[in-house]
Design an enzyme around this catalytic site. Structure first.
Site, PDB file in Angstrom:
ATOM      1  N   GLY A 214     -18.969   8.349  25.143  1.00  0.00           N
ATOM      2  CA  GLY A 214     -17.996   8.277  24.098  1.00  0.00           C
ATOM      3  C   GLY A 214     -18.043   9.217  23.019  1.00  0.00           C
ATOM      4  N   LYS A 215     -18.827  10.471  23.387  1.00  0.00           N
ATOM      5  CA  LYS A 215     -18.771  11.293  22.316  1.00  0.00           C
ATOM      6  C   LYS A 215     -17.341  12.178  21.953  1.00  0.00           C
ATOM      7  CE  LYS A 215     -21.182  14.013  25.084  1.00  0.00           C
ATOM      8  NZ  LYS A 215     -21.503  12.954  26.050  1.00  0.00           N
ATOM      9  N   HIS A 431     -34.073  -0.338  59.398  1.00  0.00           N
ATOM     10  CA  HIS A 431     -34.388   0.547  58.110  1.00  0.00           C
ATOM     11  C   HIS A 431     -33.998  -0.157  57.014  1.00  0.00           C
ATOM     12  CE1 HIS A 431     -34.178   4.793  56.606  1.00  0.00           C
ATOM     13  NE2 HIS A 431     -33.776   4.061  55.538  1.00  0.00           N
ATOM     14  N   GLU A 432     -32.693  -0.926  56.684  1.00  0.00           N
ATOM     15  CA  GLU A 432     -32.619  -1.409  55.277  1.00  0.00           C
ATOM     16  C   GLU A 432     -33.463  -2.712  55.307  1.00  0.00           C
ATOM     17  OE1 GLU A 432     -30.974   0.255  53.485  1.00  0.00           O
ATOM     18  OE2 GLU A 432     -30.231   1.772  54.889  1.00  0.00           O
TER      19      GLU A 432
HETATM   20  P1  ADP Z   1     -17.938  11.629  26.846  1.00  0.00           P
HETATM   21  O1  ADP Z   1     -17.301  12.661  25.985  1.00  0.00           O
HETATM   22  O2  ADP Z   1     -19.344  11.010  25.951  1.00  0.00           O
HETATM   23  O3  ADP Z   1     -18.483  11.981  28.010  1.00  0.00           O
HETATM   24  P2  ADP Z   1     -15.736  10.070  26.627  1.00  0.00           P
HETATM   25  O4  ADP Z   1     -15.612   9.926  24.904  1.00  0.00           O
HETATM   26  O5  ADP Z   1     -14.893  10.874  27.269  1.00  0.00           O
HETATM   27  O6  ADP Z   1     -17.320  10.188  26.833  1.00  0.00           O
HETATM   28  O7  ADP Z   1     -15.617   8.479  27.130  1.00  0.00           O
HETATM   29  C1  ADP Z   1     -14.668   8.319  28.178  1.00  0.00           C
HETATM   30  C2  ADP Z   1     -14.340   6.945  27.994  1.00  0.00           C
HETATM   31  O8  ADP Z   1     -15.370   5.841  28.193  1.00  0.00           O
HETATM   32  C3  ADP Z   1     -13.675   6.703  26.922  1.00  0.00           C
HETATM   33  O9  ADP Z   1     -12.155   7.124  26.753  1.00  0.00           O
HETATM   34  C4  ADP Z   1     -13.639   5.234  26.454  1.00  0.00           C
HETATM   35  O10 ADP Z   1     -12.327   4.644  27.495  1.00  0.00           O
HETATM   36  C5  ADP Z   1     -14.803   4.895  27.273  1.00  0.00           C
HETATM   37  N1  ADP Z   1     -15.952   4.374  26.221  1.00  0.00           N
HETATM   38  C6  ADP Z   1     -17.133   5.377  26.249  1.00  0.00           C
HETATM   39  N2  ADP Z   1     -17.734   4.664  25.312  1.00  0.00           N
HETATM   40  C7  ADP Z   1     -17.053   3.743  24.611  1.00  0.00           C
HETATM   41  C8  ADP Z   1     -17.292   3.019  23.394  1.00  0.00           C
HETATM   42  N3  ADP Z   1     -18.586   2.793  22.804  1.00  0.00           N
HETATM   43  N4  ADP Z   1     -16.543   1.957  23.415  1.00  0.00           N
HETATM   44  C9  ADP Z   1     -15.145   2.037  23.907  1.00  0.00           C
HETATM   45  N5  ADP Z   1     -14.923   2.795  25.131  1.00  0.00           N
HETATM   46  C10 ADP Z   1     -16.110   3.653  25.236  1.00  0.00           C
HETATM   47 ZN    ZN Z   2     -33.182   4.492  53.443  1.00  0.00          ZN
END
Ligand code: ADP
Ligand code: ZN
Ligand code: MG
Length: 625
Positions: A214-215, A431-432
């Site tokens: 969410g950066k 295997h699994e």
């Molecule tokens: P980053 O830039 O860190 O890779 P993004 O900001 O692009 O991540 O996040 C992608 C999406 O994930 C956002 O558009 C939102 O929908 C969701 N998201 C991520 N973190 C949060 C949060 N803390 N609260 C709500 N939505 C979030």
């Molecule tokens: Zn395996």
């Protein structure tokens, strides 16, 4: 070509080439049409001999002729008047005297140069010009930066203060990060308050966190909360094939920022430009370095009094050039962490508001069953669940949809239609079952969640485990058990069929990688001790491949190899003992898998007569339980 995509900065400013070509040919057709018409005027052509003969014929001879450019005689006779024309084959000195002798009035004229004659004359040039222009325009359209050779213009998108805003309320959890950014918001709202106090406001704030935490969202929320303009540019937008473009884009970006102050400049994926200088191949002065230098210069020549704050985001703070992190540049770092169980619940709550959910939805249970998922993963989970519910024509999204969506994200899309031979299926089941069984006998292993022989992605089958709690670090015991589990598939194949398949490749790779990290990075090998070996280097132009830098002697290398082998051997031996001792269970599990394809933890426990347990991974219990 992309110049008729909406939203680009050159959209709508010029017609697409196909339409231009159409217009061009229409014009051409019109010209040809008028040209033909002008030459179709009823003109009777007479040979020169006939004309001379005509002179003696008093009844028909013209009273007056016009000689055009010494080349042509034109006249009109009769009623209604007919226009005649005769071309003069060569300069006939006898013509004028003859005409005078017959009493014909002679007047001269110059050739009439019509509009269309001019057009026709220039037509070839017009065509050439047209093509040159088309090529030119296409070149510009394909060049980033758009029209008019604006290479150096920054490609930042400006989100004006108006428009759809993101607020801190749209970011669930992230309490610490929000608190730190509040300060930035307060400053942008009222810069004077801070400057009067003489307080130095950070120029740059670096958001650090894993992908999907969410950066980007957070940066937009800061702009939304402060109600200021917001420039968004990605680090990779600076990097172009033309030398010097990046640097001038940086210049332009900061220029624009100053014009729109107070505002936020957000540089996403800063690591694309901000990597340590001098680390790349091809000399020390490449394009990326120039861009980075320009960025450093701009940040220095900048004062937060200007009311511009630079936010940046990266998930690789370790590769950033140290100069970027010095005071006066990105001197503040805000960690945007992976969400814990409560934050996941909060994110779920936020995103599930947008979809129609059933009443019995238990968000905490979903949060518990999604360890290790980022905010973006959860947003995706909610959307996938809604898609599944819609596909099934349900009235609302229920727990089973979430379960299915989670498994889809966890394991990849199931490929039920993949044609697998009977022998392959049986070997996959064994295997699994080998992987799955070990989860119940190794003390430090995460509990099994699900085991399946339905192919997912490139895997023919899968045994998925989920940690009981969010885990942020792993113990040595956990890793050793994990390595044992990796061997489970290989060992089970060998035990039952006395031969192994190529399907073990990935398991063996994982096991070896973990053992190597135990020795070289985590100091978990007793005979080597807590030392790290081989600094990891990521070549900047070679994608993600990691080159291990050898900084130890041959003797140490040999000891490292031995330690790795010992760890692997011990882990394999442990797994082998367990599978040997429980061969009957292994066969029963494999048979059940062949029959039912997918088994969850509770089913495996019942089948094997093991005590029941609360399966953290279960969102919705399947009906068959
Ligand atoms: P980053 O830039 O860190 O890779 P993004 O900001 O692009 O991540 O996040 C992608 C999406 O994930 C956002 O558009 C939102 O929908 C969701 N998201 C991520 N973190 C949060 C949060 N803390 N609260 C709500 N939505 C979030
Ligand atoms: Zn395996
Ligand atoms: Mg992002």
């Amino acid at each position: 070509m992309n110049n008729n995509l909406p939203g680009g900065n050159n959209a709508g400013q010029k017609a697409p080439p196909s339409r231009m070509i159409l217009v061009f040919f229409l014009a051409l057709g019109a010209i040809a049409f008028f040209y033909m018409r002008s030459h179709n005027a009823a003109l009777v052509a007479l040979s020169y001999s006939d004309f001379l003969a005509l002179l003696s014929d008093d009844a028909k001879k013209p009273a007056e002729v016009t000689i055009v450019d010494d080349k042509k005689i034109t006249w009109r006779t009769g009623a209604p008047a007919t226009a005649y024309e005769t071309l003069i084959p060569y300069g006939d000195p006898g013509l004028l005297p003859a005409l005078e002798a017959h009493g014909i009035r002679v007047s001269g004229a110059e050739k009439q140069v019509g509009f269309f004659d001019v057009v026709l004359e220039f037509l070839p040039w017009l065509i050439v010009c047209f093509f040159i222009m088309t090529i030119f325009r296409n070149m510009q359209a394909n060049v980033p930066g758009g029209r008019g050779f604006n290479f150096g213009k920054s490609r930042a998108r400006l989100y004006e203060g108006k428009g759809k805003k993101v607020a801190f309320a749209d970011v669930a959890g992230q309490v610490d990060a929000k608190a730190e950014l509040e300060e930035v918001v307060a400053f942008l709202k009222d810069p004077d308050k801070f400057t009067k106090m003489g307080a130095r406001i950070p120029k740059g704030v670096l958001l650090v966190g894993m992908p999907g935490t969410g950066k980007t969202l957070m940066a937009r929320a800061v702009a939304g909360e402060a109600n200021v303009d917001y420039f968004h540019i990605s680090g990779s937008d600076f990097v172009e094939m033309f030398v010097g473009v990046g640097a001038s884009r940086v210049r332009d970006l900061f220029e624009q920022g100053r014009k729109h102050s107070p505002c936020i400049i957000f540089i996403d994926e800063l690591d694309a430009v901000g990597r340590t200088r001098g680390a790349g191949y091809g000399g020390g002065h490449d394009e990326r370095e120039q861009t980075l230098n320009q960025m450093l210069v701009e940040m220095d020549g900048f004062d937060s009094k200007d009311g511009v704050i630079i936010l940046a985001a990266t998930n690789r703070p370790d590769v950033l050039d140290p100069a970027l992190l010095r005071p006066g540049r990105f001197d503040r770092q805000v960690v945007v962490a992976m969400p814990d169980i409560n934050e996941r619940e909060a994110i779920l709550k936020l995103h599930s508001k947008k979809v129609k959910t059933a009443v019995e939805i238990d968000l905490f249970r979903i949060a518990r069953a999604t360890p290790g998922m980022s905010g973006a993963d959860i947003a995706n989970l909610v959307n996938e669940a809604a898609l599944l519910a819609a596909r099934k024509d349900k009235a609302s999204v229920d727990m089973a949809d979430f379960e299915e969506a989670r498994d889809k994200i966890l394991m990849g899309v199931a490929r039920s239609s993949l044609a697998i031979s009977d022998k392959e299926r049986r070997m996959t089941a064994v295997h699994e079952a080998g992987h799955a069984l070990l989860h119940y006998f190794l003390p430090n292993a995460d509990p099994l969640h699900k085991v399946t022989i339905i192919p997912h992605g490139r895997a023919l089958g899968m045994a998925i485990s989920l940690p009981e709690q969010d885990s942020f670090s792993r113990t040595r015991g956990w890793i050793e058990d994990r390595i044992s589990i990796c061997y489970g598939g290989w060992l089970a194949e060998k035990l039952i069929y006395d031969e192994t398949t190529t399907g073990t490749k990935n398991d063996l790779e994982q096991a070896t990688e973990m053992a190597r990290n135990m020795v070289c990075e985590w100091g978990m090998a007793e005979d080597i001790g807590p030392i790290t070996f081989g600094q990891e280097e990521e070549p900047i132009f070679l994608g993600k491949e990691i080159a291990r830098h050898k900084d130890y002697s041959e003797e140490t290398a040999r000891r490292i190899d031995e330690a790795i082998k010992r760890i692997l051997d011990q882990a394999r031996a442990r797994a082998e003992t367990i599978l040997d001792a429980n061969r009957l269970m292994l066969e029963r599990l494999a048979a059940a898998l062949l029959e039912r394809e997918t088994l969850i933890d509770a089913e495996v426990r019942r089948l094997l007569g093991l005590p029941a347990r609360d399966d953290v991974g279960v969102i919705a219990a399947p009906a068959m339980l």
